[in-house]
Structures are given as C-alpha cells and as structure tokens.
Design a protein around this motif. Structure first.
Motif, PDB file in Angstrom:
ATOM      1  N   VAL A 143       0.831  -1.211   0.000  1.00 58.01           N
ATOM      2  CA  VAL A 143       0.000   0.000   0.000  1.00 58.01           C
ATOM      3  C   VAL A 143       0.861   1.256   0.000  1.00 58.01           C
ATOM      4  CG1 VAL A 143      -1.633   1.352   1.359  1.00 58.01           C
ATOM      5  CG2 VAL A 143      -2.001  -1.100   1.052  1.00 58.01           C
ATOM      6  N   PHE A 144       1.837   1.311   0.896  1.00 56.82           N
ATOM      7  CA  PHE A 144       2.642   2.532   0.986  1.00 56.82           C
ATOM      8  C   PHE A 144       3.685   2.610  -0.133  1.00 56.82           C
ATOM      9  CE2 PHE A 144       0.728   2.485   5.145  1.00 56.82           C
ATOM     10  CZ  PHE A 144       0.464   3.824   5.347  1.00 56.82           C
ATOM     11  N   GLY A 145       4.067   1.465  -0.690  1.00 54.40           N
ATOM     12  CA  GLY A 145       4.903   1.505  -1.890  1.00 54.40           C
ATOM     13  C   GLY A 145       4.153   2.120  -3.062  1.00 54.40           C
ATOM     14  N   LEU A 146       2.862   1.757  -3.212  1.00 51.81           N
ATOM     15  CA  LEU A 146       2.043   2.341  -4.282  1.00 51.81           C
ATOM     16  C   LEU A 146       1.812   3.835  -4.046  1.00 51.81           C
ATOM     17  CD1 LEU A 146      -0.622  -0.497  -4.737  1.00 51.81           C
ATOM     18  CD2 LEU A 146       1.192   0.140  -6.344  1.00 51.81           C
ATOM     19  N   LEU A 147       1.557   4.221  -2.799  1.00 48.76           N
ATOM     20  CA  LEU A 147       1.371   5.647  -2.502  1.00 48.76           C
ATOM     21  C   LEU A 147       2.639   6.447  -2.782  1.00 48.76           C
ATOM     22  CD1 LEU A 147      -0.689   5.502   0.825  1.00 48.76           C
ATOM     23  CD2 LEU A 147      -1.490   6.240  -1.419  1.00 48.76           C
ATOM     24  N   MET A 148       3.781   5.877  -2.429  1.00 47.17           N
ATOM     25  CA  MET A 148       5.047   6.551  -2.685  1.00 47.17           C
ATOM     26  C   MET A 148       5.282   6.697  -4.187  1.00 47.17           C
ATOM     27  SD  MET A 148       8.674   5.571  -0.840  1.00 47.17           S
ATOM     28  CE  MET A 148       7.907   5.247   0.744  1.00 47.17           C
ATOM     29  N   ALA A 149       4.952   5.652  -4.949  1.00 45.07           N
ATOM     30  CA  ALA A 149       5.101   5.719  -6.410  1.00 45.07           C
ATOM     31  C   ALA A 149       4.173   6.771  -7.005  1.00 45.07           C
ATOM     32  CB  ALA A 149       4.814   4.346  -7.019  1.00 45.07           C
ATOM     33  N   LEU A 150       2.953   6.896  -6.465  1.00 44.98           N
ATOM     34  CA  LEU A 150       2.019   7.919  -6.946  1.00 44.98           C
ATOM     35  C   LEU A 150       2.552   9.317  -6.665  1.00 44.98           C
ATOM     36  CD1 LEU A 150      -0.779   8.549  -8.168  1.00 44.98           C
ATOM     37  CD2 LEU A 150      -1.698   8.484  -5.835  1.00 44.98           C
ATOM     38  N   LEU A 151       3.112   9.519  -5.474  1.00 44.43           N
ATOM     39  CA  LEU A 151       3.711  10.816  -5.148  1.00 44.43           C
ATOM     40  C   LEU A 151       4.821  11.167  -6.131  1.00 44.43           C
ATOM     41  CD1 LEU A 151       4.043  10.852  -1.243  1.00 44.43           C
ATOM     42  CD2 LEU A 151       2.673  12.388  -2.633  1.00 44.43           C
ATOM     43  N   ALA A 152       5.692  10.205  -6.401  1.00 43.76           N
ATOM     44  CA  ALA A 152       6.818  10.453  -7.309  1.00 43.76           C
ATOM     45  C   ALA A 152       6.346  10.673  -8.736  1.00 43.76           C
ATOM     46  CB  ALA A 152       7.791   9.278  -7.255  1.00 43.76           C
TER      47      ALA A 152
END
Length: 653
Positions: free
Chosen positions: A373-382
């Motif tokens: 979940v937080f890997g996907l959120l981090m990728a969305l931020l980037a």
C-alpha cells in the motif's frame, strides 16, 4: 448551562487516557517477524540510509554556497550533533527491541497521543523522502542520457501547468519504486542482501574517489588566494552545519529494524555507532578531496564530484561517480521502503492505526500489506507531484522525533523499573521486591508476614533509594520535593526544560530579525531562559537514576539528551513558516485519525487489569506503622488454606 460542562473527574480520566503508556510483554524477544539480521546487516542498512545522494550533491552545494572548504568543520559538528540523537536511539533500541523506532520509544515512556503524532509525522517523512529520492534517481539517470527520457515524456504525454503537480509525469521514478517495493516484500533477508550489493558498489566508488582525489589534491586551493579555508566565517560554518545535519537522518532505520535483529541488545548500539562513524568519515573525507581537487568557488553544485574529475582531465571517472550515486540512491530507497511499513505495522499492532496493516505474511514474515500500500502511494507521489516544495517537510518530522526520543530517555531513566509479581527464590520464599507500581511513599503489599519482617530488617541494614527519588545529599536543601512520587518532579522538570529550550531558541532565531528586540531585553531574556534551562537540568540531576543495566546506556544523562533537545529545537525554528503551516495541517489530519479511530481501538484502552489473589495482606504506611489485614480467599476448586507461614529470618544482607 453548568450541566453541559465536563466534570473534573471526566477531564482527568480523559487526560490519563491520552497519556497512557504502552505495556510491554514479559518476553520482548518474541515476535512474528524473522530475527535474521546481524550487526553487519544493520550497519549496512544504516550506511545505506545516510550515505545517499547527499554525498554526491550536498558536499558541493554547501562548499560553494555556504561554508567553503570549512564544510569539513560543518560535517564534524553535524556528526557530533547526530551522535547525541543516535545514542538515544541506541539505548532505546537495545532496551526495547521492538519495531516502531521513535513511535515505540515515545509510547513506552511519554504517552499515547504523543507517540501517535510522532508516528504520524514519521510516516509522511518516509513517504515524501522516498518519492523525492526516486525523482532525484530518475533525473540523475536521465542526465547521463542527455535528458532523452524527459524530452520523450514531454513530447508524447505533455506538460502540466498545475500548482503542486510536477511539470511532467515521472514514470521512471514510479517504476523504480514499484520494483523496490516488490523486492522489499520478499522478506528482510532479500532486502538485506540487495542492500549489501548496492552498498558494496557505493563504498567501492567512494574509496576510488578518495584515492584519486588525494592523488589530484592541490593544497593551494585552500590558500588565501582562493578565498581561504573559511571564507564565510563562523556564521557560514554554523549555517553549513544546519544543512549537513540532514545528511545523517537515516540511522533510525536500524532502530526500526530491531525486531528483526538476532541479538538487538548488542547489535543495535554497535550498528548505530559503526554506521554513523563510517558515514561521518565518508562525508568529511569526500569534502576534503573535493575542495582540494578544484577551487571551492568553481564547483558545480548539481554534480560537484563528476565535474571536478572532468576538469582535472579524468572525464571517464564521471561515469564511475554516476554509478556510485545511483547505487547510493538505491540504498536510500530501500531504507525508506524497509522502515515505513514497519512503523505502520507497530501503530496498527497497538490498535492506533487500521488493523489491516498489522498483518504479517506467514512465509516472508514481513508486513506485506503495508509494504504494498505505501509503496504504491510513494510511487504515486513520485509520479505526479512536485516534491521540491515539500522536501523541507522531511526535516521537521525528523527533528521532532529526535526531540521526543531524547526527552523519553530522561523520563525513562528516572522512572522506577517495572517489577514482576514476587516469585519464589531457591529457599522457597518469594522475592522481597515490591509489586509493580509501588514506591517508597506508597502502600506496599507483601505475600506473608515473614516477608514483611524480612524487608524491615533489610531496610535497617541498608537503605536503597529508588529511581526518581531525591538524592540523599540534596534532601536538606530540597526537602519539600520529598513528598512527591518518584519520577513526578523529573517529569515536570523535563517539560520545563523543553519550554525553556523553545523560548531560548526563539529569542536566538527571531530576537533580532523578526521581533526587533532592543539589546537590553534581548540579553535579559537570553539570561532568564538560559537559567530556566540550566535549573531544570540541575533539578533532574538531583534525583536518582536507574542503576546500570546489561544493555547499552547513553552516558552523561541528563546532559546529553538535553543538548540534543535544544539543538533539535533550534534547527526546527530555522525552517520556513510554510513548512510549519503544512506541518500544522498534517497534525490536524493526524488528530482526526487518532480521535476517530486510534483512541477507541487502542489495545491499552481494551486492556483490563488482572486481579491479584493473595491470602494475607500487610499494608505498610510511610510512617512505619504496620497493620495486618487477613482476607479469606476461597478458590473455586479448594477451601481456604488459612494463614501463611509466619517464620522470620534474620538480616543476611
């Protein structure tokens, strides 16, 4: 109207609920994670978190724009300041070998709401930090290929002109985060192995830079003809220290990984010391060779090392530097993705965050839901956000965590150690230590009359003061403090110390610039708040500490944590007002989550005290009188056994 106002008892109960501390298990080594990380693994994780792109970019930026060749002194001071915070983390990581880092340390010593807010800020810090490093990784790789990736994306996807969004979507940054997320989800051992590979390449490149740099060094670049060693003076050195301090913020990954260490009591302090020492040495030596290779005022802030080798006729070395920089950024990405899900797991396991994030995969033994979940959120931020304006937000979360951990060390060191229910000794008699939560001025309960007599005789032989009590030497002068419970005065003194530190640093930062104070009031306020800080420190020192334990303990308590507190507060106040505004908005969101979910689902809220069954109680009043109170206890399976044995023993200690 008055009936709608809350009663004082309700307010007291509510405040107690907000400040309740976490109850630790008897066996803190028991875990659902896989304890597979050695001291070397933890050390390399710490180095990977600290020696990132800052080594290749930050050194040149500070040297040219802030401190000149005296950037070396800036890194030395920043390394020492980071050591104060790192030692606090080392003591907690050894004493409380549980995942969660600053969140966990604050929860076991300060209180629940403060722990939640620390965890909430660290969560955003890791997300923005990982996304920012991914975008830097993407930009660095793109620059090697003459910005072909950027030009292709702008041509075929388009350019965005929206506030807070990036100029164009960075698909490469998002892709590297998704790949790193996949590797992290395979388990701690795979993550550690991957970190070993990238760290080995990065350290090899650093070794090459140092050897070649000293070969090409020219001492004249520090001469007065080039501006001298410290062209910006002491103010430049201190400004450089504030910037260089953020190069060392990655060591907390070691504390976050303590639940996966084989022997955390020894491995965590050693790994923090080794990694911080190696990282500080790397930053200092690279700064030396960089400013000796070329004049400091001619450095390229964006790619100082590669440009320095190019100008000295070694253009091929630039490719090695680029490879080392990319590997270093990979280790920082792994460090962020490794730590973030474990802190979220710790919050969810305690009931303060959504329970789904506390699930651990049975085979890989990692919190796979949080990682994904937080890997996907981090990728969305980037992918879509402009992170340059948010990068300063990283600092305030880190510094706040450092401050609370340092304060927690003082509070914990002067608290009474939690005792267990008395267990029989080899002679068949129970231990004479008081039950958990008792102190010299409280009522104490013992299992039998013989135990009480034994305790009285022992007290006649030797009086031992408990942690948090006033030292005997200060009783004649501070007798009025003896009426407080052990640790109460220390807690109040810690709060006073932090308030004094905030006021003192506010005068130092804003007194001449924003407040425009006259000289006499500026000096008077400095003296008053300095006295408040020092008196609070002396008041804490006048109380007994916990005796030496088998785990690592930071030296010079309370001085070392107090210095860390005042330094962290000073650096926080140096941040821009927009950073504080964003920080306040994020805190409000966190409070909504806590009061809407966390406070109701907290395990400490659901925990019920276990009643203790005794056959006879002997209550000791502080004045020394003794009252026997016999209770007939009728277990369901057998009748009462009567009074306990009343044999007494002489003092043998």
């Amino acid at each position: 109207m008055a009936r709608w106002l809350p009663r004082s008892t309700d307010l007291t109960r509510f405040c107690q609920k907000l400040n309740r501390v976490k109850t630790l298990e008897d066996d803190m080594m028991e875990t659902s994670f896989n304890r597979c990380l050695s001291t070397v693994d933890l050390t390399l994780l710490g180095i990977g978190g600290m020696v990132g792109s800052g080594l290749y970019v930050l050194t040149g930026t500070v040297a040219k724009e802030i401190a000149g060749p005296a950037v070396i002194v800036s890194f030395i001071i920043a390394g020492f300041a980071s050591l104060l915070a790192a030692l606090c983390y080392a003591e907690f990581g050894a004493r409380v070998p549980k995942t969660g880092s600053a969140y966990m340390f604050t929860y076991v010593s300060v209180g629940e709401i403060w722990a939640f807010l620390i965890g909430w800020n660290v969560l955003l810090e890791y997300m923005i930090g990982g996304a920012a490093v991914a975008r830097a990784w993407s930009g660095y790789l793109d620059s090697i290929f003459n910005h072909k990736i950027k030009n292709f994306t702008e041509t075929h996807v388009g350019v965005w002109q929206v506030p807070f969004l990036a100029r164009y979507p960075d698909f490469l940054a998002a892709a590297i985060l998704l790949v790193a997320t996949a590797f992290i989800s395979f388990g701690a051992k795979v993550s550690s192995w991957l970190n070993h590979v990238f760290s080995a390449i990065s350290m090899g490149v650093i070794l090459f830079i140092l050897i070649m740099g000293f070969v090409l060094a020219q001492p004249k670049n520090w001469s007065t003809q080039e501006g001298g060693f410290a062209p910006y003076g002491l103010s430049g050195i201190m400004a450089g220290t504030a910037t260089c301090f953020y190069a060392f913020v990655g060591f907390d990954v070691i504390a976050a990984s303590s639940e996966e260490a084989r022997n955390p009591q020894r491995a965590v302090p050693r790994a923090i010391a080794f990694s911080l020492g190696l990282a500080t040495g790397a930053y200092i030596l690279v700064s030396v060779v960089l400013t000796l290779m070329v004049p400091w005022h001619t450095l390229d802030p964006d790619s100082a090392l590669a440009d320095a080798f190019y100008r000295r006729g070694y253009a091929w070395a630039g490719f090695l530097v680029a490879a080392g920089s990319i590997c270093a950024m990979n280790t920082v990405l792994l460090s962020n993705l490794f730590s973030l899900p474990r802190i979220v797991y710790a919050m969810a396991e305690d009931g303060l965050f959504f329970q789904v994030f506390s699930r651990v995969h049975p085979r890989t033994q990692v919190p796979v839901v949080g990682i994904v979940v937080f890997g996907l959120l981090m990728a969305l931020l980037a992918l879509v956000f402009d992170l340059e304006a948010l990068v300063q937000f990283l600092s305030i979360g880190t510094l706040l965590a450092y401050t609370f951990v340092a304060a927690s060390i003082i509070v914990l060191r002067f608290q009474q150690q939690k005792g267990d229910v008395p267990v029989p000794t080899a002679s068949g008699r129970p231990n004479l230590e008081p039950h958990e939560g008792t102190s010299g001025s409280e009522l104490k309960e013992y299992e039998s009359f013989s135990d009480k007599l034994q305790l009285v005789d022992r007290d006649k032989c030797k009086e031992q003061r408990e942690p948090g009590q006033l030292k005997a030497a200060f009783e004649p002068y501070l007798e009025f403090l003896s009426d407080f419970y052990p640790g109460e005065v220390v807690t109040v003194a810690v709060v006073t110390l932090m308030v004094s530190a905030i006021c003192l640093c506010s005068i130092l930062v804003f007194g001449n610039t924003h407040l425009h104070l006259p000289t006499w009031s500026y000096s008077l306020l400095l003296v008053l708040f300095s006295l408040g800080f020092l008196l609070s420190l002396l008041l804490i020192w006048a109380h007994e500490q916990q005796r030496s334990s088998q785990t690592f303990q930071i030296p010079l308590v309370p001085l070392s944590p107090a210095l860390s507190i005042i330094l962290n507060i000073y650096l926080m106040l140096k941040l821009s007002y927009m950073t504080w505004l964003r920080f306040a908005v994020w805190l409000l969101l966190g409070l909504l989550v806590y009061f809407g979910y966390g406070i109701w689902h907290s395990k400490e809220n659901l925990r019920e005290p276990q009643p203790q069954r005794v056959s006879a109680r002997y209550v000791v009043f502080p004045g020394g009188s003794l009252e026997e109170r016999v209770q007939a206890v009728q277990p369901s399976s057998q009748p009462a056994t009567g009074l306990p044995d009343t044999d007494t023993d002489d003092c043998k200690r």
